[in-house]
Write a protein that holds these residues in place. Structure first.
Motif, PDB file in Angstrom:
ATOM      1  N   VAL A  14       0.852  -1.192   0.000  1.00 52.68           N
ATOM      2  CA  VAL A  14       0.000   0.000   0.000  1.00 52.68           C
ATOM      3  C   VAL A  14       0.887   1.240   0.000  1.00 52.68           C
ATOM      4  CG1 VAL A  14      -1.849   1.263   1.153  1.00 52.68           C
ATOM      5  CG2 VAL A  14      -1.784  -1.241   1.287  1.00 52.68           C
ATOM      6  N   VAL A  32      -3.106   0.454  -3.980  1.00 53.21           N
ATOM      7  CA  VAL A  32      -3.104  -0.877  -3.355  1.00 53.21           C
ATOM      8  C   VAL A  32      -2.660  -1.875  -4.413  1.00 53.21           C
ATOM      9  CG1 VAL A  32      -4.466  -2.635  -2.178  1.00 53.21           C
ATOM     10  CG2 VAL A  32      -5.006  -0.200  -1.837  1.00 53.21           C
ATOM     11  N   VAL A 169     -10.640  -4.939  -0.650  1.00 49.97           N
ATOM     12  CA  VAL A 169     -10.756  -3.536  -0.231  1.00 49.97           C
ATOM     13  C   VAL A 169     -12.230  -3.291   0.062  1.00 49.97           C
ATOM     14  CG1 VAL A 169     -10.417  -1.123  -0.860  1.00 49.97           C
ATOM     15  CG2 VAL A 169      -8.772  -2.860  -1.639  1.00 49.97           C
ATOM     16  N   VAL A 187      -8.397  -1.233   3.769  1.00 50.59           N
ATOM     17  CA  VAL A 187      -7.577  -2.360   3.322  1.00 50.59           C
ATOM     18  C   VAL A 187      -7.244  -3.174   4.568  1.00 50.59           C
ATOM     19  CG1 VAL A 187      -5.589  -3.054   1.927  1.00 50.59           C
ATOM     20  CG2 VAL A 187      -6.602  -0.785   1.586  1.00 50.59           C
TER      21      VAL A 187
END
Length: 333
Positions: A14, A32, A169, A187
């Motif tokens: 991330v 992500v 997500v 996340v």
């Protein structure tokens, strides 16, 4: 990469582009990645050169995991006007309420023309000049796109789970609050939450839509996630302490603002009184304190029993005239 556009790794797979200090238009974005698979972008910026730089850096980081998904956290242009820098095949998701507001927003060319006019009339005395100078302040040095950017092509109403390779997500609509369509992107496997403009850190937040109770509820939800880190819409990474400070600000605004409203004090003088109070001192180091004037104009409308106004240029022009007038008076003292 220019300052404010470089991607910083903030968790396992991330990244975030943190555009500090997080003033007008200086929005954060995210990425992500599931290595060897696919990736997701969270928000794009409205300044064309910066959006392109972020896109180039994103392409480097996703060479073996192409971007297939993107999310726009809400309808303010500084969080989605860079959508045309996304790869053409990317699916863009936002809340249903946010997409509706995006369609109501004035196109970038119109806002740019308005801001350019503001730079020329900012010296004029009175509300017109105050509005123009403040609109020019809001634009800053941003170069807006010449045409309306690509809109999201996928929406959801309350929650949505998007699979990014082997990662999930979690999207959740928590508005209306800052705008009508605010959502967050969580996340879980990295302990990271992208909050959009439900979090302003180190700068004063703005209530464009409300009700304020929804924003307080959204902050409570963010706290309940107990994430490792939160990526605000504006400002540096934060934890729960900063969220609690923002919550305290909104409680103070609601209580003090309502006292002024009930006493018949108009919204701009009420803002002035509030900023001169001892209670304001703990928030006085946040940038753009005059945004309280914008918030109070929204709250007064809601307290009068009127519906929230759509995000049109006319609505914001009136608010910017009030904020610009206040700022002129404040800076002349």
């Amino acid at each position: 990469m220019s300052a404010g556009t470089a991607m910083k790794q903030i968790g396992d797979g991330v990244w975030a582009s943190l555009w500090e200090p997080g003033g007008w238009g200086q929005a954060n974005t995210g990425l992500v990645v599931d290595p060897g698979s696919v990736s997701m972008v969270i928000d794009t910026v409205w300044d064309v050169p910066r959006a392109r730089e972020i896109a180039d850096e994103t392409a480097r980081l996703t060479a073996n995991a192409p971007v297939t998904e993107a999310v726009n956290t809400h309808s303010d242009g500084d969080h989605w006007w860079g959508n045309d820098t996304l790869p053409s095949g990317v699916r863009i998701t936002t809340s249903s309420a946010s997409l509706h507001a995006m369609k109501e927003e004035t196109a970038p060319a119109g806002v740019n023309a308005f801001a350019a006019l503001g730079s020329r009339i900012g010296w004029v005395p009175g509300p017109l000049g105050a509005m123009g100078s403040y609109m020019n302040r809001v634009r800053g040095g941003a170069q807006f796109p010449g045409k309306s950017p690509r809109l999201p092509d996928h929406t959801f109403d309350v929650t949505e789970k998007i699979t990014v390779g082997s990662r999930d997500v979690q999207l959740r609509y928590l508005g209306p609050a800052h705008t009508v369509g605010d959502l967050i992107a969580h996340v879980p496997d990295a302990g990271i939450v992208f909050t959009g403009d439900l979090l302003f850190i180190g700068s004063t937040p703005i209530l464009w839509h409300g009700p304020l109770g929804n924003w307080l509820g959204a902050l409570d939800h963010l706290l309940s996630l107990d994430a490792e880190a939160y990526v605000p819409g504006h400002g540096p990474l934060c934890g729960t302490a900063e969220i609690r400070a923002l919550r305290e600000y909104w409680i103070w605004v609601e209580e003090s603002g309502r006292q002024h409203f009930d006493a018949g004090v108009e919204s701009t003088p009420a803002s002035r009184n509030m900023m001169q109070s001892k209670e304001f001192e703990r928030f006085s180091t946040w940038d753009c304190a005059e945004r309280l004037v914008l918030t109070m104009s929204t709250l007064y409308r809601l307290w009068e029993g009127k519906p929230a106004e759509p995000p049109t240029l006319a609505r914001r022009a009136r608010a910017f005239a009030d904020a610009g007038t206040f700022l002129r008076e404040f800076e002349s003292r």
